[in-house]
Structures are given as structure tokens and as C-alpha cells.
Design an enzyme around this catalytic site. Structure first.
Site, PDB file in Angstrom:
ATOM      1  N   SER A 153       0.833  -1.193   0.000  1.00 14.94           N
ATOM      2  CA  SER A 153       0.000   0.000   0.000  1.00 14.94           C
ATOM      3  C   SER A 153       0.879   1.259   0.000  1.00 14.94           C
ATOM      4  O   SER A 153       1.681   1.446  -0.898  1.00 14.94           O
ATOM      5  CB  SER A 153      -0.971  -0.042   1.182  1.00 14.94           C
ATOM      6  OG  SER A 153      -1.980   0.924   1.050  1.00 14.94           O
ATOM      7  N   ASP A 158      -5.906  -3.377  -2.658  1.00 18.10           N
ATOM      8  CA  ASP A 158      -4.816  -3.126  -1.715  1.00 18.10           C
ATOM      9  C   ASP A 158      -4.243  -4.414  -1.119  1.00 18.10           C
ATOM     10  O   ASP A 158      -4.975  -5.255  -0.601  1.00 18.10           O
ATOM     11  CB  ASP A 158      -5.358  -2.240  -0.582  1.00 18.10           C
ATOM     12  CG  ASP A 158      -4.277  -1.611   0.266  1.00 18.10           C
ATOM     13  OD1 ASP A 158      -3.356  -2.329   0.689  1.00 18.10           O
ATOM     14  OD2 ASP A 158      -4.365  -0.394   0.526  1.00 18.10           O
TER      15      ASP A 158
END
Length: 453
Positions: free
Chosen positions: A173, A311
Site C-alpha cells: 500500500s 490493496d
């Protein structure tokens, strides 16, 4: 002699077993192999009622057919892996295996391209340490690891990029964005400045007024049914910073995890640092960054090359074990050769509330993802310590906060995490410098395309 004949003539094959009302019957493996078998292009079926295929058990109770020659090769490979010093399959043995790399198409499951034998580790000098940098996910709270690295560059490296002192960088991320920036040739100071100056473009902050508070409330309520942010500003920011670079252009080995939502698989972008890595060399760094940072409820999943990418924090918010395993499968390393610097964005405690205990409904547990992220991070760090030994893992995290900072709270991240990062370097900087920054890493040279297997 091909793989089929070798298996048929091997004396150690046991009688096969068929389950059913007729009971068990004895037959030799060769007899079963000689029976007509339906053919199926592709890999061994998965998801059957048994996870382990017995070498003599050709008639399986999952009722899925498989090319017998492929089955023979798989069994030989399985036997080889049980023998110390097992070698990879020879050209003769692999003739009947599916050529997954040749027929792999965009949108196909990544598992389709998995090799069916152990990866051959590349040489690594026994007198050279292998240094890993692991960067957690955490939204705009990535200001903490970015500032820690920037301070290390300023105080100990004369402003030079810290990427040149690590043999592998893994990031999830926001950590993946930092890792990709380092691989693209930016310094950590460049990345920290990018977060400070451009962060409000990605996560617009309502004003601290009555109208701003009302807008913030409305945005929170709307977020129950809609994504909170448009990806456009983040993509524009990354496009300018990463300057069209591809993963194959990286100056450091990278592992960037994501979740692939079309085929429900983990998805890890990797630089070409092993001969087996075929797929990601030409991937734009921008796409890898957008994929690993496509946080659910914040951004829409990234549609790219036939995939729906989410993500990587949903399964590896702390990628330290991903990085350690990557090092150990790609290189001939002893456990005590590896050193890891792992930086978090804040593992705030998740305490089960009285409401959760009393009611237990979905509404009470709406924020369970934060417990999962914290516990995954703790588990990964502890697993790495168990595997390599506690002294090999240097973990730096901001202090726990009784009022957790949200992933999109730019103001609190700037005001609280930047000073915390500088304080962390005050406390740990000398030791980090001694362990990781005493000498540059050997420059990374990607495996040339013509050597990829």
C-alpha cells in the site's frame, strides 16, 4: 525412456486403491496407467476432498480427469522433493508438462504460471549479508516510514538514497508507493516531501469549521455505500514522480503485494531478480503502486490487464515475511545471513468493546479490518523473528495512540507522525546505521530477458 514409461516400470509403485461400494481392489500402477484415460489440458485439479495425491492412487475420488503423462511427471517431481539435494526436472522429464508460460494470457490466474518444482536458488556469497527493507501499509500515515528513511539519509548518508543499502525492498500500500519510488531512483526525502506537499490532493481535508465538520460527517455517511476518494489525483501524482518507469527499470529488487479480486488470489508484483520471473518486467510502476494502494472503501479496485486489483493490506499489510521468504527462495542464503529493517505506520491496539461482547452483530464489528491488520503485522514480525532470530529483525513503529490516526487524516499524520519519526531516529539511528548503512549493497542487475526460463 519418457516419464510415463519410467513411472510404469518403477518397482516401488504401490497398488492403487479405488473407494466405493465395490470395496478395495488391487491393481498395479502400471495396469492402471495402461487403461484409457481422458485427457485434460492444464494443471492438476485442486479443491478435491484430499489434498495429497498418493503416488499409486491414479483413480481419485474427486472424479476430475488428468493427462496421465502430466500425472507421472508430477509424481516423479514430488518424490524428488522428498530426497535431500533433489535436482530440478530434466528436459526429458518435463516434456509432458504444460507450458504455462507460453499460453499465459492477461487475466489468467497467476497460479496458472506457477512452476511445479522447487525454485533453484541463485548464488549469494556466504560472507555477504542480505539486507531487507520492509514497509507497512497505512495510507497517509506512510509519512512515518518515509520520514524515518529521509532522516537516515540526511544524518548518515549525506542525502544519498537509502535504496542503495538494501538488497530487497518490500512494501504494501503506502509502503509499496515508497518502495517503488526508491526503485525509480528517488530518495526517501523526495518521497517524504511528496507526501507532505501533495498528500492533501489525494486526501482532501475538510476545514475545521462548522461547515467543514458537517462535510466530514456527510463524507463518512456516504462512505457506507460509496468509495470515498477519486483515484485521479493519486494517479497524477504517481505518474509525475515515477516518470514512466517500469518494474524492470528498478534499481533495487522489489516485492509489492496486492489482492486479485477476479480470481480470488494473492498477487505480488516482482522485479526480474530471478530467472523464473516472467510476467512483471514491463509492468508500469504506476500501475503496481495504484494496485497495492487500492484500499477498500477508499479507492475503487484497479482494473488492469484483465484483473481487479485491491490493496495488498488485506492479506500482507506488514510484508516482512513475504520479503524474508522471497530472499530465502531466490538466493542460497543461510538464516543468519539476513538482516531486516521493518517500518510500520502505527499498530494501535484493537480492544474488544463491551458493545461487541454484548451484541456481536455486524454493526458492532464494522471495524474488524483494523484488528486483522494489527494481528497480521504482529504475527508476521514474530514469525520472522522465530525464523531468523530476534536480533535479525529491527522493527520501528510510532507510539501507540489512544485515539488512532485514520488512514486519510493528513493533518494528524503531519503533526504527530513526522515528529515521532524524527524521535525514532534519535533513539535508534546509530544502531540502524551500524547494522544496515555501513556499506552500500552490491548494485542490482535484473536478469536479462533472454535468460528468463
Amino acid at each position: 525412456m519418457d516419464a510415463y514409461e519410467r513411472l510404469r516400470d518403477r518397482p516401488r509403485c504401490r497398488p492403487a486403491r479405488r473407494r466405493g461400494d465395490a470395496g478395495e481392489r488391487d491393481a498395479s500402477a502400471a495396469h492402471l496407467l495402461e487403461r484409457p484415460q481422458p485427457r485434460l489440458a492444464g494443471a492438476m485439479p485442486v479443491g478435491s476432498s484430499r489434498d495429497v495425491l498418493d503416488p499409486g492412487d491414479v483413480d481419485r475420488d474427486d472424479d476430475h480427469p488428468m493427462d496421465v503423462r502430466v500425472a507421472a511427471v508430477f509424481r516423479i517431481l514430488a518424490d524428488l522433493r522428498r530426497v535431500p539435494g533433489a535436482r530440478p526436472a530434466s528436459a526429458e522429464e518435463t516434456q509432458g508438462m504444460p507450458e504455462t508460460a507460453r499460453d499465459f494470457r492477461p487475466g489468467d490466474p497467476r497460479s496458472k504460471g506457477a512452476i511445479p518444482q522447487r525454485r533453484i536458488p541463485q548464488d549469494w556469497p556466504k560472507d555477504r549479508r542480505f539486507r531487507i527493507l520492509s514497509l507497512d501499509g497505512g495510507g497517509i500515515k506512510g509519512l512515518f516510514p518515509a520520514t524515518v528513511l529521509a532522516e537516515l539519509e540526511r544524518r548518515y548518508l549525506g542525502g544519498a538514497s537509502i535504496a542503495g543499502y538494501f538488497d530487497l525492498v518490500a512494501g504494501t500500500s503506502t509502503g509499496g508507493i515508497i518502495a517503488l519510488g526508491l526503485g525509480a531512483g528517488l530518495t526517501a526525502a523526495d518521497m517524504a516531501d511528496l507526501y507532505l506537499t501533495r498528500g492533501p490532493e489525494v486526501f482532501p481535508q475538510p476545514s475545521d469549521t462548522a461547515w467543514g465538520r458537517a462535510l466530514s460527517w456527510w463524507r463518512g455517511a456516504r462512505n457506507y455505500v460509496l468509495y470515498n476518494y477519486d483515484r485521479g489525483p493519486l494517479e497524477a501524482l504517481l505518474a509525475g514522480a515515477l516518470d514512466g518507469k517500469l518494474l524492470g527499470d528498478s534499481t533495487v529488487r522489489l516485492c509489492i503485494p496486492a489482492f486479485e479480486g477476479k480470481n480470488s488470489e494473492v498477487f505480488v508484483f516482482k522485479t526480474p531478480h530471478h530467472r523464473d520471473y516472467k510476467f512483471d518486467r514491463l509492468e508500469p510502476m504506476v500501475k503496481a503502486a495504484l494496485a497495492t494502494a487500492a484500499a477498500p472503501t477508499f479507492f475503487r479496485p484497479l482494473a488492469h490487464n484483465g484483473y481487479k486489483l485491491v490493496d495488498g493490506g488485506v492479506w500482507a499489510n506488514n510484508p516482512v515475511m513475504l520479503a524474508v521468504i522471497e530472499a530465502m527462495i531466490c538466493f542460497d542464503l543461510d538464516h543468519d545471513q539476513i538482516d531486516v529493517l521493518t517500518l510500520g505506520c502505527g499498530d494501535d491496539p484493537y480492544v474488544v468493546s463491551p458493545l461487541q461482547s454484548a451484541l456481536g452483530g455486524k454493526l458492532a464489528w464494522y471495524d474488524l479490518i483494523f484488528a486483522a491488520m494489527r494481528l497480521q503485522s504482529l504475527a508476521a514480525t514474530n514469525q520472522a523473528r522465530l525464523l531468523l532470530g530476534p536480533p535479525a529483525i529491527r522493527r520501528i513503529d510510532p507510539p501507540a495512540n489512544p485515539k488512532p490516526i485514520m488512514l486519510d487524516d493528513f493533518r494528524r499524520s503531519r503533526d504527530e507522525l513526522v515528529p515521532a519519526a524524527r524521535k525514532a531516529v534519535d533513539e535508534h539511528g546509530d544502531r540502524i546505521a551500524a547494522e544496515f548503512l555501513a556499506a552500500p549493497a552490491v548494485p542490482f542487475v535484473p536478469v536479462p530477458p533472454d535468460l528468463v526460463t
